[in-house]
Motif scaffolding. Structure first.
Motif, PDB file in Angstrom:
ATOM      1  N   ARG A 108       0.842  -1.202   0.000  1.00 43.24           N
ATOM      2  CA  ARG A 108       0.000   0.000   0.000  1.00 43.24           C
ATOM      3  C   ARG A 108       0.874   1.247   0.000  1.00 43.24           C
ATOM      4  N   ASP A 109       0.385   2.279  -0.645  1.00 41.83           N
ATOM      5  CA  ASP A 109       1.052   3.575  -0.652  1.00 41.83           C
ATOM      6  C   ASP A 109       0.852   4.218   0.721  1.00 41.83           C
ATOM      7  N   ASP A 112      -1.727   6.949   1.162  1.00 44.35           N
ATOM      8  CA  ASP A 112      -3.135   6.558   1.050  1.00 44.35           C
ATOM      9  C   ASP A 112      -3.589   5.599   2.146  1.00 44.35           C
TER      10      ASP A 112
END
Length: 148
Positions: A108-109, A112
């Motif tokens: 995941r970023d 975000d």
């Protein structure tokens, strides 16, 4: 009295430097993803920094104690509030490091990731409270510092 306030601000400066070191170590650790081969170095840094943070906390509590002995109760109360917020900041920072690692692990970023963003927001709030306490301590100590 002047000495205790000077000590307190010196301890706060040390904390700032330690947090920078903590963040650098964690960034380097995350760069070793996906195998996280930098864990041993990160763990050692966390161990060393934990000891340093603990030493600073003892110093801050000593300042608080001296202020209480001198009957500077409002200053002592503000120092206690500062210490409580610093404790919370350290807890949140540790939580953030775990959350960032989990996000990276899952691909995941970080920008975000809801958990990462929530914790960063909480840390900002705590930093704001810490700065308010420091400002209040300066204000409360000013007459004493000017009078000495």
């Amino acid at each position: 009295m002047n000495h205790q306030i000077g000590d307190l601000f010196a301890l706060q400066e040390q904390r700032v430097r330690l947090y920078d070191e903590f963040e650098r170590a964690h960034r380097l650790y995350l760069q070793t993803a996906p195998e996280f081969s930098g864990f041993a170095a990160y763990r050692q840094t966390v161990h060393e920094l934990t000891q340093k943070f603990s030493s600073i906390s003892v110093g801050v509590m000593s300042v608080e104690e001296k202020l209480m002995e001198e009957k500077k109760m409002e200053l002592a109360r503000l120092v206690r509030c500062l210490q409580n917020e610093e404790k919370r900041k350290l807890e949140l920072t540790a939580e953030l490091h775990v959350s960032k690692k989990n996000a990276v692990e899952c691909g995941r970023d970080l920008a975000d990731d809801e958990t990462v963003v929530r914790i960063i927001t909480s840390i900002r709030d705590v930093k704001s409270k810490i700065n308010e306490h420091l400002k209040d301590i300066r204000y409360e100590a000013e007459p004493i510092l000017l009078g000495e």
